[in-house]
Design an enzyme around this catalytic site. Structure first.
Site, PDB file in Angstrom:
ATOM      1  N   ASP A  71       1.355  -0.986  -0.214  1.00 16.84           N
ATOM      2  CA  ASP A  71      -0.046   0.346   0.026  1.00 16.84           C
ATOM      3  C   ASP A  71       1.231   1.285   0.060  1.00 16.84           C
ATOM      4  O   ASP A  71       1.984   0.873   0.730  1.00 16.84           O
ATOM      5  CB  ASP A  71      -1.227   0.308   1.277  1.00 16.84           C
ATOM      6  CG  ASP A  71      -1.038   1.262   1.635  1.00 16.84           C
ATOM      7  OD1 ASP A  71      -1.673   1.214   0.575  1.00 16.84           O
ATOM      8  OD2 ASP A  71      -1.436   1.925   2.483  1.00 16.84           O
ATOM      9  N   ASP A  76       0.311   5.125   0.435  1.00 17.34           N
ATOM     10  CA  ASP A  76      -0.552   6.582   1.895  1.00 17.34           C
ATOM     11  C   ASP A  76      -0.432   6.132   2.478  1.00 17.34           C
ATOM     12  O   ASP A  76      -1.634   4.693   3.456  1.00 17.34           O
ATOM     13  CB  ASP A  76      -1.472   7.007   1.278  1.00 17.34           C
ATOM     14  CG  ASP A  76      -1.161   7.665   0.145  1.00 17.34           C
ATOM     15  OD1 ASP A  76      -1.013   9.082   0.052  1.00 17.34           O
ATOM     16  OD2 ASP A  76      -1.800   7.524  -1.048  1.00 17.34           O
ATOM     17  N   GLY A 118      -4.918   2.977  -3.350  1.00 18.11           N
ATOM     18  CA  GLY A 118      -6.119   3.275  -4.168  1.00 18.11           C
ATOM     19  C   GLY A 118      -6.103   4.254  -5.330  1.00 18.11           C
ATOM     20  O   GLY A 118      -7.130   4.815  -5.642  1.00 18.11           O
ATOM     21  N   LYS A 151      -8.205  -4.549  -3.067  1.00 23.06           N
ATOM     22  CA  LYS A 151      -7.022  -4.912  -3.463  1.00 23.06           C
ATOM     23  C   LYS A 151      -6.803  -6.630  -3.172  1.00 23.06           C
ATOM     24  O   LYS A 151      -5.411  -6.241  -4.656  1.00 23.06           O
ATOM     25  CB  LYS A 151      -5.727  -3.469  -2.593  1.00 23.06           C
ATOM     26  CG  LYS A 151      -5.933  -2.302  -2.815  1.00 23.06           C
ATOM     27  CD  LYS A 151      -5.065  -1.889  -1.314  1.00 23.06           C
ATOM     28  CE  LYS A 151      -5.398  -0.643  -1.539  1.00 23.06           C
ATOM     29  NZ  LYS A 151      -3.945   0.786  -0.283  1.00 23.06           N
ATOM     30  N   ASP A 153      -1.757  -0.297   6.142  1.00 26.14           N
ATOM     31  CA  ASP A 153      -2.339   0.232   6.828  1.00 26.14           C
ATOM     32  C   ASP A 153      -3.697   0.644   7.359  1.00 26.14           C
ATOM     33  O   ASP A 153      -3.904   1.030   8.527  1.00 26.14           O
ATOM     34  CB  ASP A 153      -1.567   1.910   7.330  1.00 26.14           C
ATOM     35  CG  ASP A 153      -1.896   2.566   6.200  1.00 26.14           C
ATOM     36  OD1 ASP A 153      -2.895   3.925   7.047  1.00 26.14           O
ATOM     37  OD2 ASP A 153      -2.333   2.598   4.740  1.00 26.14           O
ATOM     38  N   ASN A 206      -8.805  -0.775   3.427  1.00 22.79           N
ATOM     39  CA  ASN A 206      -8.702  -0.937   2.441  1.00 22.79           C
ATOM     40  C   ASN A 206      -7.562  -1.750   1.730  1.00 22.79           C
ATOM     41  O   ASN A 206      -7.360  -2.410   0.941  1.00 22.79           O
ATOM     42  CB  ASN A 206      -9.095   0.171   1.035  1.00 22.79           C
ATOM     43  CG  ASN A 206      -7.484   0.723   0.906  1.00 22.79           C
ATOM     44  OD1 ASN A 206      -6.986   1.000   2.005  1.00 22.79           O
ATOM     45  ND2 ASN A 206      -7.763   1.835   0.243  1.00 22.79           N
TER      46      ASN A 206
END
Length: 272
Positions: A9, A11, A44, A200, A223, A226
């Site tokens: 991931d 962000d 995302g 994801k 984190d 999602n």
């Protein structure tokens, strides 16, 4: 277990709070890439907003974009395994956004679009403007989302946000009741809406099948809520220290937060 790939991931995970990858992480990623470990970005974000990091890390893997709505092959400039929403579905979401009075961006096959500049976008533009011109993504201000929906080849995601959390929660509940969309929270006041099944985890599964890599051979870092779908299917799911406890409960274990060199330290243990 010999792991063959690492999925990140972005962000809150790979990126520190300043939207940069820590130099320690960059160094270790280069070393494991040189050893043949595949590094894949799972976000995302729209592919145009992933590209600066893809370029920095000198990756060759496709990126998993918009929470698994599509994969993007940067080397050949094409979209793979895309599952966009229909124009009718996009218009249903637009009506809900307007009804609940929340902010949104609409992600098309070409770019990110917005009608109103909010505080989150203002911070985002500071990052964009700090990039070299050739790496700057196009984020277009539009007069009408309805026109964007009508004219776009594909609509992949509504990135909704609001400081009025009850309104955003009501919007999210209304979306869930339609049973056509995945509404996944990417931050405390931001919820991403895409077609149901676009997660994801499913994006990572599709990529792994294409690469003939078993999911048990993948390490995933995340984190947020999602990220749960990929943390739970990967052979090793690692949550960041800044994740909520519920997210951590779906991972094998947690490490330090995204502003510390904890990812670099963990990769060294696993691969070097």
């Amino acid at each position: 277990m010999k792991y063959k790939a690492v999925a990140f991931d972005m962000d809150g995970t790979l990126l520190a709070s300043n939207r940069l990858i820590l130099p320690e992480t960059v160094d270790v990623l280069k070393k494991i890439s040189d050893k043949g470990i595949k590094v894949i970005l799972v976000s995302g974000r729209h592919h145009s907003v992933i590209y600066p990091y893809y370029y920095q890390l000198n990756l060759s893997t496709p990126a998993i974009c918009c929470n698994g709505s599509y994969l993007y092959d940067f080397e050949n400039h094409k979209t793979l395994a895309a599952k966009p929403m229909t124009k009718d579905q996009a218009n249903i979401l637009l009506n809900l956004v307007n009804h609940y009075g929340i902010h949104t961006l609409i992600y098309t096959d070409k770019m990110m679009t917005y009608e109103v500049l909010d505080d989150h976008l203002e911070g985002f533009f500071k990052w964009v403007n700090a990039l070299p011109a050739f790496l700057q993504p196009e984020i277009k201000k539009v007069d009408s989302f309805a026109k964007v929906i009508e004219e776009s080849k594909a609509i992949f995601k509504f990135a909704t946000s609001s400081h009025n959390l009850p309104a955003l929660q009501q919007f999210s509940q209304a979306v869930d009741k339609l049973d056509q969309f995945s509404c996944e929270w990417s931050w405390s006041n931001r919820a991403d809406v895409a077609i149901k099944g676009n997660t994801k985890g499913n994006g990572l599964t599709h990529w792994a099948q294409h690469e003939q890599i078993d999911l048990n051979e993948i390490v995933a870092f995340g984190d947020s809520y999602n990220d749960i779908s990929m943390l739970t299917i990967a052979g090793l799911g690692i949550a960041m220290g800044n994740a909520d406890d519920e997210v951590k409960s779906h991972a094998n274990y947690a490490i330090g937060d995204n502003n510390s060199p904890s990812i670099a330290a963990e990769l060294k243990k696993l691969f070097l």
